[in-house]
Design an enzyme around this catalytic site. Structure first.
Site, PDB file in Angstrom:
ATOM      1  CG  ASP A 279      -1.955   1.277   1.404  1.00  0.00           C
ATOM      2  OD1 ASP A 279      -2.405   1.602   0.236  1.00  0.00           O
ATOM      3  OD2 ASP A 279      -1.940   1.862   2.474  1.00  0.00           O
TER       4      ASP A 279
ATOM      5  CG  ASP B  68      -2.060   7.460   0.679  1.00  0.00           C
ATOM      6  OD1 ASP B  68      -1.584   8.435   0.667  1.00  0.00           O
ATOM      7  OD2 ASP B  68      -2.629   6.893  -0.398  1.00  0.00           O
TER       8      ASP B  68
ATOM      9  CG  ASP C  57      -1.626   2.583   6.599  1.00  0.00           C
ATOM     10  OD1 ASP C  57      -2.034   2.059   5.424  1.00  0.00           O
ATOM     11  OD2 ASP C  57      -2.098   3.706   7.234  1.00  0.00           O
TER      12      ASP C  57
END
Length: 233
Positions: free
Chosen positions: A12, A14, A165
Site C-alpha cells: 500500500d 499511504d 496500514d
C-alpha cells in the site's frame, strides 16, 4: 541474507511507504473550511484513509459534490506536498534489500495514479505503481487491485505478500489469497489491525524486515508470532 518468504511483495502507499497522513489531514481540513462543510476530528479523518477518494468525498459532502470536492482537495494537496509529505526512515533500505534478494515489488493503492507517482517521485521511492484508483472498478477491501498488481508482475497470488496500514489492506490480501502484513506506523488502529487474520502486525521497519525474510516465522491464518505484541506507548 536470509531467504525471502515470498517472491513478490506488494505495498500500500499511504501510511505504509510514505507518511502522507499529515498531508491528508491538512487537505481534508482545507477542503472542509473552503467548502463550509461539517468539521471532522483527526481521528475521524484518519479512519477514512485507505478508501478511495470518491468514497471519501461522497461521505464528506454528498454524492452530488464528489467531483467538485475531489478537484479542490487534489489541487490543494498537489500544491502543498513539499510542506506536509514525510518519509519513513529505513524503508528505502528495506526496498533495496528486497530487490537485491530477487523479490518483485510493486505498489497497489487506492490513490489516483498521477498523485501516487508524483508523491513516490518526490520521496525517491523507486517502486512501480501497478494498481491505482483508475485501474479497477472494485477497490479494497475487495481483491481486484491486488490481483491486478500481481498479474502485472507475472506473479501468482499465493506467492505474494501485501503490506499495508489499514484493515481494508488485510481484508483485501485475504480475499486475494495473499499473505497480509499490517504495520502500525500508519493511519490504522493497531488493535483493529490485530483483530484481522494476518501473517503479522508489526510496529517497526525492523519487524517488517523480519516478517518478510525470517523463515522461522510461522505462517498461519492469524498473527501468532512474537511480532504481534502491543505497540509501545
Amino acid at each position: 541474507m536470509t531467504e525471502p518468504r515470498w517472491g513478490t511483495v506488494l505495498f500500500d502507499f499511504d501510511g505504509m511507504l510514505a507518511n502522507t497522513i499529515p498531508l491528508i489531514l491538512a487537505s481534508y481540513r482545507w477542503t472542509i473550511e473552503q467548502h463550509d462543510l461539517p468539521s471532522m476530528t483527526d481521528e475521524q479523518i484518519r479512519a477514512t484513509i485507505g478508501r478511495t477518494l470518491p468514497d471519501m468525498m461522497a461521505e464528506l459532502g454528498g454524492p452530488e459534490r464528489v467531483t467538485e470536492l475531489m478537484d479542490s482537495y487534489s489541487a490543494w494537496q498537489r500544491d502543498n506536498v513539499a510542506t506536509y509529505l514525510e518519509s519513513y526512515p529505513g524503508l528505502d533500505g528495506l526496498l533495496t534489500e528486497l530487490a537485491a534478494a530477487g523479490v518483485r515489488v510493486g505498489i497497489a493503492t487506492s490513490r489516483r495514479r498521477e498523485s501516487a507517482e508524483n508523491l513516490a517521485g518526490v520521496l525517491g521511492i523507486n517502486v512501480p505503481v501497478l494498481a491505482t484508483l483508475e485501474d479497477t472498478t472494485e477497490h479494497k477491501p475487495l481483491p481486484a487491485p491486488l490481483l491486478l498488481a500481481a498479474e502485472r508482475l507475472g506473479s501468482e497470488a499465493s506467492d505474494c505478500a501485501y503490506v499495508g496500514d489499514a484493515v481494508v489492506d488485510l481484508q483485501a490480501a485475504r480475499a486475494a489469497g495473499m499473505a497480509g502484513i499490517g504495520v502500525t506506523w500508519g493511519a490504522g488502529d493497531p488493535d483493529a489491525l490485530r483483530a484481522e487474520p494476518s501473517v503479522a502486525v508489526v510496529d517497526t521497519v525492523e519487524e517488517l524486515r523480519a516478517a518478510l525474510f525470517a523463515r522461522s516465522l510461522h505462517h498461519s491464518d492469524h498473527t501468532t508470532s512474537s511480532l504481534d505484541r502491543p505497540a509501545s506507548t
